[in-house]
Design an enzyme around this catalytic site. Sequence first.
Site, PDB file in Angstrom:
ATOM      1  N   ASP A 267     -66.647  18.247 -24.321  1.00  0.00           N
ATOM      2  CA  ASP A 267     -67.315  17.303 -23.001  1.00  0.00           C
ATOM      3  C   ASP A 267     -67.949  16.324 -23.318  1.00  0.00           C
ATOM      4  OD1 ASP A 267     -65.911  19.151 -21.137  1.00  0.00           O
ATOM      5  OD2 ASP A 267     -67.933  20.264 -20.864  1.00  0.00           O
TER       6      ASP A 267
ATOM      7  N   ASP B 206     -70.201  10.249   2.890  1.00  0.00           N
ATOM      8  CA  ASP B 206     -69.052  10.896   3.394  1.00  0.00           C
ATOM      9  C   ASP B 206     -67.805  10.090   2.922  1.00  0.00           C
ATOM     10  OD1 ASP B 206     -66.820  11.860   4.747  1.00  0.00           O
ATOM     11  OD2 ASP B 206     -67.621  11.723   6.728  1.00  0.00           O
TER      12      ASP B 206
ATOM     13  N   ARG C 122     -56.290   8.461  -3.135  1.00  0.00           N
ATOM     14  CA  ARG C 122     -56.019   9.139  -2.140  1.00  0.00           C
ATOM     15  C   ARG C 122     -57.569   8.818  -1.186  1.00  0.00           C
ATOM     16  NH1 ARG C 122     -53.797  13.056  -5.010  1.00  0.00           N
ATOM     17  NH2 ARG C 122     -55.686  14.435  -5.055  1.00  0.00           N
TER      18      ARG C 122
ATOM     19  N   HIS D 237     -61.123  22.921 -19.483  1.00  0.00           N
ATOM     20  CA  HIS D 237     -62.423  22.842 -19.968  1.00  0.00           C
ATOM     21  C   HIS D 237     -62.469  22.434 -21.267  1.00  0.00           C
ATOM     22  CE1 HIS D 237     -64.753  23.617 -16.239  1.00  0.00           C
ATOM     23  NE2 HIS D 237     -63.919  24.564 -15.948  1.00  0.00           N
TER      24      HIS D 237
ATOM     25  N   LYS E 250     -64.749  10.610   2.954  1.00  0.00           N
ATOM     26  CA  LYS E 250     -63.540  10.548   3.817  1.00  0.00           C
ATOM     27  C   LYS E 250     -63.465   9.846   4.904  1.00  0.00           C
ATOM     28  CE  LYS E 250     -62.274  15.221   2.294  1.00  0.00           C
ATOM     29  NZ  LYS E 250     -61.962  16.583   2.505  1.00  0.00           N
TER      30      LYS E 250
ATOM     31  N   TYR F 211     -59.506  21.738 -24.369  1.00  0.00           N
ATOM     32  CA  TYR F 211     -59.299  20.615 -25.113  1.00  0.00           C
ATOM     33  C   TYR F 211     -59.523  20.762 -26.705  1.00  0.00           C
ATOM     34  CZ  TYR F 211     -60.711  19.477 -20.403  1.00  0.00           C
ATOM     35  OH  TYR F 211     -60.802  19.553 -18.885  1.00  0.00           O
TER      36      TYR F 211
END
Length: 387
Positions: free
Chosen positions: A167, A71, A102, A137, A73, A141
């Site tokens: 990718d 978790d 963040r 995606h 957060k 690119y």
Amino acid sequence: MSGQERRQGPLASLRIVEMEGIGPVPLAAMLLADLGATVIRVERLVAGDAGIARPREFDFATRGRIAVPVDLKSADGRDLVLDLIAKADGLVEGFRPGVMERLGLGPGDCLARNPRLAYGRLTGWGQDGPLAQTAGHDLNYLALTGVLDRLGRAGQPPAPPINLLGDYAGGSMLMAFGLLAAILSARETGAGQVVDAAMVDGVGLLAVPLLGLIGAGIHSGGRGENLLDTGAPHYEVYECADGKWLSVAPIEGKFRSIMLEGFGFDPRTFPDVSQRENWSEARRLLAERIATRTRAEWEKVFEGSDACVTPVLDFDEAMDHPHNRIRRAHVEVSGRMQPAPAPRFSATPAAMPQMQGRGGDEARAALADWGIAEERIARLREAGVIG
């Protein structure tokens, strides 16, 4: 014996923290794990929307490492990840810019805990610029680098390739390369740093030789009108009598002669493909001749030759091809065949990878191997901080 001691391969001394991501992030981490790095994969407690859902046992790019659901957060979850990072050589994450900050796991937070850390950030657009915060995606690119405009046949729209180019070649490979470079630098200087690996940068970098050919006037036509893009008849795929396909790619004259003789042509009288005006007629002759036999028949004709003629195989056929079998190019990973780790090393060969678990006793053992106390692990599990 600890998990670290059991690792085998040239990167066996490395510890990497992988933050769960999709596409190129897992493959970058897999490349490192395949060559011996101890990689711990930090996942969300609840699986997110990856866009292309599949059962976990088929998420082949997660092979070779154990996943620990956390978790992120919660303060305890963040502190656990920071403690793992404190013992890591590198970290790989693929969130949009600002997400890790963040969570309290941005470069500032992590380098404060581990000043030698190579902090890898793998995104499509990079950490800055007007598109940095937008979704994208592989195809997007490729489009923005100019590369997509060059893919496809003459007179046809640009051909979207499978997402291997943006990718994985422009993203995963670039990230693995950049992270190792930063780790080497940290071992020499004692200072870690951020590695900003953007797929647009990686794809652009792959195009350097092509841009040289364009600049020299060698690749001077439009899409599908040049030597290496199906414009030339001697760099092309042709259909055989059984509907299967043959690749023909003898760029050099000496190899073209062998190819032509194999197909029953006299190289002295066949249209000179060094002249573009002969390409159309040469293509017609080759297509008609190749269509007279099956792919297997042509394989026998060109077996062991320097004609640069090979069958176009599907994945099952590729696994069974004698060359790939002798080189063990595919290995069984937890009961399913997959490409083997590469490249190969004479003194420090990589071990065969296996699919590993998510959470549970395997995660507990992995955390303990990183020095997390058993009592703390039990407390975090009881609190629902780790799965």
